[in-house]
Design an enzyme around this catalytic site. Structure first.
Site, mmCIF file in Angstrom:
data_model
loop_
_atom_site.group_PDB
_atom_site.id
_atom_site.type_symbol
_atom_site.label_atom_id
_atom_site.label_comp_id
_atom_site.label_asym_id
_atom_site.label_seq_id
_atom_site.Cartn_x
_atom_site.Cartn_y
_atom_site.Cartn_z
ATOM 1 N N LYS A 272 0.838 -1.201 0.000
ATOM 2 C CA LYS A 272 0.000 0.000 0.000
ATOM 3 C C LYS A 272 0.870 1.247 0.000
ATOM 4 O O LYS A 272 2.001 1.210 0.487
ATOM 5 C CB LYS A 272 -0.873 0.013 1.276
ATOM 6 C CG LYS A 272 -1.983 -1.006 1.300
ATOM 7 C CD LYS A 272 -2.783 -0.894 2.594
ATOM 8 C CE LYS A 272 -3.908 -1.911 2.662
ATOM 9 N NZ LYS A 272 -4.936 -1.767 1.632
ATOM 10 N N ARG A 346 -10.113 -11.769 2.208
ATOM 11 C CA ARG A 346 -10.930 -12.861 1.653
ATOM 12 C C ARG A 346 -10.177 -14.191 1.699
ATOM 13 O O ARG A 346 -10.783 -15.246 1.850
ATOM 14 C CB ARG A 346 -11.372 -12.498 0.228
ATOM 15 C CG ARG A 346 -10.240 -12.323 -0.743
ATOM 16 C CD ARG A 346 -10.626 -11.526 -1.984
ATOM 17 N NE ARG A 346 -10.698 -10.083 -1.735
ATOM 18 C CZ ARG A 346 -11.023 -9.182 -2.645
ATOM 19 N NH1 ARG A 346 -11.313 -9.542 -3.882
ATOM 20 N NH2 ARG A 346 -11.051 -7.895 -2.339
HETATM 21 N N1 BES Z 1 -8.074 -3.902 4.514
HETATM 22 C C1 BES Z 1 -8.231 -3.499 3.161
HETATM 23 C C2 BES Z 1 -9.549 -2.750 2.914
HETATM 24 C C3 BES Z 1 -9.657 -1.396 3.548
HETATM 25 C C4 BES Z 1 -9.215 -0.285 2.867
HETATM 26 C C5 BES Z 1 -10.221 -1.255 4.784
HETATM 27 C C6 BES Z 1 -9.351 0.961 3.448
HETATM 28 C C7 BES Z 1 -10.358 -0.002 5.359
HETATM 29 C C8 BES Z 1 -9.925 1.107 4.698
HETATM 30 C C9 BES Z 1 -8.220 -4.712 2.256
HETATM 31 O O1 BES Z 1 -7.421 -5.761 2.668
HETATM 32 C C10 BES Z 1 -7.686 -4.270 0.949
HETATM 33 O O2 BES Z 1 -6.543 -3.914 0.887
HETATM 34 N N2 BES Z 1 -8.528 -4.287 -0.066
HETATM 35 C C11 BES Z 1 -8.147 -3.853 -1.357
HETATM 36 C C12 BES Z 1 -8.675 -4.854 -2.354
HETATM 37 C C13 BES Z 1 -8.093 -4.701 -3.730
HETATM 38 C C14 BES Z 1 -6.641 -5.071 -3.720
HETATM 39 C C15 BES Z 1 -8.859 -5.599 -4.666
HETATM 40 C C16 BES Z 1 -8.744 -2.488 -1.586
HETATM 41 O O3 BES Z 1 -9.850 -2.222 -1.107
HETATM 42 O O4 BES Z 1 -8.082 -1.653 -2.193
HETATM 43 MN MN MN Z 2 -5.410 -5.552 2.029
#
Ligand code: BES
Ligand code: MN
Ligand code: ZN
Length: 496
Positions: A272, A346
């Site tokens: 990230k 997931r």
């Molecule tokens: N934990 C994150 C989702 C999230 C993002 C929660 C911001 C709270 C605030 C999750 O694991 C994630 O990174 N999801 C990705 C999925 C993508 C890679 C398909 C996302 O939402 O960007």
């Molecule tokens: Mn994630």
């Protein structure tokens, strides 16, 4: 904050609260205060352009003629809308106003107040709202100035003796919410899979049966999907199951509550951006809500069979981390191409949900997960996204959410979304395209739910953490999910 329902106010002068309705209809307590202050209360309401709006507050400091340090006049809104939620809101507003005011005690005068529910219940909900709103996480502040420190230690409600019984149930629920908030607030150097388990040990004192799976056990069970996420971290993964059977029937099929417990989500090799990454300490909000809900259910001796199961991992990028393109085999036998290591929640849920079904044969599964940023784009911060394979279950959850103001909004599912997960090399890939990202995530999870099991997935990414204070929480961890799950169980699994 200590809560009590005494017959008469404490002798020492302290803060008093009286209620006033629209049209400035004074409650008996307000009328008495107006008289004692020779009409100062009524004049103050006019000066403040007070209209009795719910939770609006006018404050009189050291009013002459009254044995109080300050008088708060709080609006009730229209009489017909004075329900449990309104009293929680009033309690929250009072706690927020007085928490660091220097006042150490408040008494709220409900004498002669009529509401849409019995006054003892109203009083209990008032106190509940104050307890929820008054919670703060000050553990790591060592240099707060005296004026920044909470002073309000006693919350008394007058005119509602006997409310202790009604309040005991709500206090159990509040304790669950506070457990969740504390877990969610902890930074990831303190809260990681093993320490999460340690922090849950005391649930056993409430009668919750704990089962813990370590990496060896999970390896033996073939949980390649969960373990693939965990392998980039030096912190070993855990699964924690928390079982409460208050149904009186040892053989009853339970409700399983499943939580995503990513104690920190860097994204892994699909790392990230740095900005805001600190928020990913609360990527265990689903697991936190499940632990808090189990606390609430056990503490109030719920007459239901419920098992909370949380998958605890840390998603880190190191030399042993999984790579984009890796193929993992889940406990279900289904294979997954990991296109994006940041779509890790997931992958964790896939194995936890499968194990929960094999182990507990649940009738219903509700999973809670801070799963996608996309749900925040879709719904913002006031609703969590709900996905379900069962209209009845979805209706029950939506009703519970409405009742406790932890709202859910149902999202669509369907084959066209499922198709987006097809992989050239494995049974599925772990991400679809950007569009509909929350829905493809739900479709992925659905592939691990056995036929005949009623299932709902709550994407709580937008509701776990608040940038601003709300009615029943300060800024920070909200504890979202605990009151919702408690109500869902109470309304659908206890009276049968
Ligand atoms: N934990 C994150 C989702 C999230 C993002 C929660 C911001 C709270 C605030 C999750 O694991 C994630 O990174 N999801 C990705 C999925 C993508 C890679 C398909 C996302 O939402 O960007
Ligand atoms: Mn994630
Ligand atoms: Zn995550």
């Amino acid at each position: 904050m200590q809560i009590a329902f005494p017959a008469t106010p404490d002798d020492q002068p302290h803060a008093r609260v009286v209620l006033v309705g629209p049209g400035n209809v004074l409650s008996p307590g307000a009328a008495a205060a107006d008289k004692a202050t020779a009409g100062q209360l009524a004049r103050a309401l006019i000066a403040a352009r007070f209209d009795g709006e719910a939770a609006a507050i006018v404050e009189l400091l050291a009013p002459a003629g009254l044995h109080v340090t300050r008088l708060l006049i709080i609006g009730t809104g229209p009489a017909e809308a004075m329900d449990a939620g309104l009293f929680e809101k009033l309690g929250g507003a009072i706690a927020a106003r007085l928490q660091t005011s220097g006042e150490t005690r408040v008494s709220v005068d409900l004498n002669g107040v009529t509401a849409a529910l019995p006054i003892a219940e109203a009083a209990a909900h008032l106190a509940h709202g104050a307890a929820l709103r008054g919670w703060r996480f000050d553990k790591y502040h060592t240099m707060l100035k005296p004026k920044q420190k909470p002073t309000l230690g006693h919350f008394d409600v007058l005119g509602a003796t006997g409310a202790d019984a009604q309040h005991a149930r709500l206090a159990a629920i509040a304790a669950g919410v506070m457990r969740t908030r504390a877990l969610v607030s902890e930074p990831a150097n303190i809260l990681y899979p093993e320490s999460f388990v340690e922090m849950a040990r005391d649930l056993a004192d409430l009668g919750v049966e704990l089962t813990i799976l370590d990496v060896e056990a999970m390896t033996a069970l073939g949980m390649g999907s969960l373990l693939g996420v965990a392998q980039g971290s030096v912190k070993p993964a855990r699964i924690l199951a928390m079982r409460w059977n208050g149904s009186g029937d040892a053989a009853s099929r339970p409700v399983c509550l499943v939580g995503k417990g990513v104690t920190f989500d860097t994204g892994g090799i699909s790392i990230k951006p740095a900005g805001g990454m600190e928020d990913m300490k609360w990527d265990m909000g689903g697991a936190g809500a499940v632990a808090g809900a189990m606390h609430a259910l056990a503490a109030r001796q719920a007459k239901a069979h419920v098992v909370g199961v949380v998958g605890l991992v840390e998603n880190m990028p190191d030399g042993n981390a999984q790579r984009p393109g890796d193929v993992v085999t889940s406990m279900s036998g289904q294979t997954i191409e990991v296109i994006n290591t940041d779509a890790e929640g997931r992958l964790v849920l896939a194995d936890v949900i499968w194990w929960a079904q094999e182990t507990y044969n649940p009738e219903v599964i509700v999973d809670l997960a801070t799963l996608t940023g996309a749900i925040i784009i879709s719904l913002g911060h006031d609703h969590a996204g709900m996905f379900s394979n069962d209209d009845g279950l979805a209706g029950q959850l939506a009703a519970a959410g409405e009742a406790v103001a932890e709202r859910l909004w149902r999202m669509p599912m369907g084959d066209s979304f499922d198709k987006l997960l097809e992989s050239a090399i494995a049974d599925m890939k772990n991400v679809g395209p950007r569009e509909g990202g929350s829905i493809t995530a739900a479709q992925f999870i659905k592939r691990f739910v056995k036929p005949g099991v009623k299932w709902a997935h709550l994407d709580i990414a937008g509701t776990v953490w608040a940038a601003k204070p709300g009615t029943l929480h300060d800024k920070g961890a909200t504890g979202f999910g605990v009151r919702l799950l408690d109500r869902f169980i109470a309304d659908n699994f206890e009276a049968r």
